[in-house]
Design a protein around this motif. Structure first.
Motif, PDB file in Angstrom:
ATOM      1  N   MET A   1      41.362  32.462   9.927  1.00 59.06           N
ATOM      2  CA  MET A   1      41.835  33.843  10.005  1.00 59.06           C
ATOM      3  C   MET A   1      41.678  34.529   8.649  1.00 59.06           C
ATOM      4  N   THR A   2      41.447  35.827   8.701  1.00 55.59           N
ATOM      5  CA  THR A   2      41.286  36.635   7.500  1.00 55.59           C
ATOM      6  C   THR A   2      42.168  37.875   7.617  1.00 55.59           C
ATOM      7  N   ILE A   3      42.168  38.694   6.562  1.00 57.11           N
ATOM      8  CA  ILE A   3      42.713  40.047   6.659  1.00 57.11           C
ATOM      9  C   ILE A   3      41.602  41.009   6.260  1.00 57.11           C
ATOM     10  N   LEU A   4      41.589  42.166   6.905  1.00 52.54           N
ATOM     11  CA  LEU A   4      40.643  43.224   6.582  1.00 52.54           C
ATOM     12  C   LEU A   4      41.379  44.289   5.797  1.00 52.54           C
ATOM     13  N   VAL A   5      40.874  44.606   4.604  1.00 54.54           N
ATOM     14  CA  VAL A   5      41.491  45.600   3.736  1.00 54.54           C
ATOM     15  C   VAL A   5      40.537  46.775   3.607  1.00 54.54           C
ATOM     16  N   THR A   6      40.958  47.938   4.091  1.00 53.35           N
ATOM     17  CA  THR A   6      40.127  49.129   3.933  1.00 53.35           C
ATOM     18  C   THR A   6      40.481  49.813   2.609  1.00 53.35           C
ATOM     19  N   GLY A   7      39.479  50.388   1.960  1.00 56.42           N
ATOM     20  CA  GLY A   7      39.724  51.021   0.658  1.00 56.42           C
ATOM     21  C   GLY A   7      40.072  50.025  -0.419  1.00 56.42           C
ATOM     22  N   GLY A   8      39.572  48.813  -0.292  1.00 56.38           N
ATOM     23  CA  GLY A   8      39.954  47.737  -1.210  1.00 56.38           C
ATOM     24  C   GLY A   8      39.291  47.781  -2.565  1.00 56.38           C
ATOM     25  N   ALA A   9      38.410  48.757  -2.821  1.00 59.95           N
ATOM     26  CA  ALA A   9      37.842  48.919  -4.164  1.00 59.95           C
ATOM     27  C   ALA A   9      38.491  50.068  -4.915  1.00 59.95           C
ATOM     28  N   GLY A  10      39.457  50.730  -4.283  1.00 61.66           N
ATOM     29  CA  GLY A  10      40.194  51.796  -4.951  1.00 61.66           C
ATOM     30  C   GLY A  10      41.320  51.248  -5.800  1.00 61.66           C
ATOM     31  N   PHE A  11      42.128  52.135  -6.321  1.00 67.75           N
ATOM     32  CA  PHE A  11      43.192  51.744  -7.246  1.00 67.75           C
ATOM     33  C   PHE A  11      44.203  50.782  -6.612  1.00 67.75           C
TER      34      PHE A  11
END
Length: 358
Positions: A1-11
């Protein structure tokens, strides 16, 4: 299992990804980021070669891409940071905020609903959609008003906060209408490492070190609650792990301060840590015309998350701001890399062209 992080290159998103993967036993992370002006692959450079991290350059509004990522990586949670987030930019160009914050969140919710609907048993019961939002959706407080609670009515006053309010309402509706297992967090003003230098604290640090004016809107007495970004990350983890479905949790730092006091504090720290031969950095403070619709005060009542999940911020403002200034002093190369021509053009347009306040 994983987690999906949107906007993960932002602050905030990159701080969350780095914080999550600092635990050797943590689940792998898939980071999805469109790499707009504030998204920076360099924020995640320390994860190069880490098999637990997958970076995908793409837009949350690309339904086919989101569907493919969900099918391929089978995340047990989506943590949704991706957003246009700067009030000043929303005043000059609101369309991008509607596209990302409203339409993008809608697309992501629909993809999540289809994915979750096909899950079975324990995987379906464990899935979470965590929507990260802001205290600005609640509007503005008077000096003697109590802090924002989760039950406060929404009264957004800028295109940015209106777009985030709309996304909050979509998330709520997808829970009540479709049963999608969601949680929402509304945070106060974040500060800390990796903050793009258009927001108040990094802008003051960067401009002061360059000997440039430190622009202060109006009288500088606008009050915000300040939350160290790593405390925000720990609050999100607490809600993701134990938050009640369909609920909203306010995450705040218990640090109400006026903008001018923030700037004076940063100047004093720079005087201590990297003094300027030309004199105290506070000499650079410059008052400019206030922005349209500028909310006077935000404050977060974070008792619910403490009561239900045992979370409180670990940093005081004094400890967090010192760590922040020290980080910027130690990472001049990062600052130089993010100061692209487009960034300089934006700062020139927004501040140096402003008329001095009367």
């Amino acid at each position: 299992m994983t987690i999906l992080v949107t906007g993960g290159a932002g602050f905030i998103g990159s701080n969350f990804v780095l914080d999550w993967l600092a635990d050797p036993s943590a689940e792998p992370v898939v980071t999805l980021d469109a790499l707009t002006y504030a998204g920076n692959r360099a924020n995640l450079a320390s994860l190069g070669g880490d098999a637990r991290h997958t970076f995908v350059h793409g837009d949350i509004g690309d339904r086919a891409l989101v569907d493919r990522l969900l099918a391929e990586h089978r995340p047990r949670a989506i943590v949704h940071f991706a957003a246009e987030s700067h009030v000043d930019r929303s005043i000059h160009g609101p369309g991008a905020f509607i596209k990302t914050n409203v339409e993008g969140t809608f697309t992501l919710l629909e993809a999540a609903r289809a994915y979750w609907g096909a899950l079975q048993g324990e995987a379906k019961a464990a899935f979470r959609f965590h929507h990260v939002s802001t205290d600005e959706v609640y509007g503005s407080l008077k000096a003697d008003d109590p802090p924002f609670a989760e039950t406060n009515p929404y009264e957004p006053n800028s295109p940015y906060s209106a777009s985030k309010a709309a996304s909050d309402h979509l998330v709520r509706a997808w829970f009540h209408t479709y049963g999608l297992p969601v949680v929402t967090t509304n945070c106060s003003n974040n500060y800390g490492p990796l903050h793009f230098p258009e927001k108040l604290i990094p802008l003051v640090i960067v401009n002061a070190l360059a000997g440039k004016p430190l622009p202060i809107y109006g009288d500088g007495r606008q009050i915000r609650d300040w939350l160290y970004v790593k405390d925000h990350c720990s609050g999100i983890r607490a809600v993701l792990a134990g938050g009640r479905l369909g609920e909203t949790y306010n995450i705040g730092g218990w640090n109400e301060m006026a903008n001018i006091d923030i700037v004076q504090t940063v100047c004093a720290l720079l005087d201590e840590l990297q003094p300027d031969a030309a004199g105290p950095y506070a000499r650079l403070i410059t008052y400019v015309t206030d922005r349209p619709g500028h909310d006077r005060r935000y404050a977060i009542d974070a008792r619910k998350i403490e009561r239900e999940l045992g979370w409180r911020p670990a940093e005081t403002f004094a400890s967090g701001i010192r760590k922040t200034v020290q980080w910027y002093l130690a990472n001049a190369e990062w600052v130089a890399q993010v100061q692209s021509g487009a960034y300089r053009d934006w700062i020139d347009t927004q501040y140096t062209a402003s008329q001095p306040a009367a």
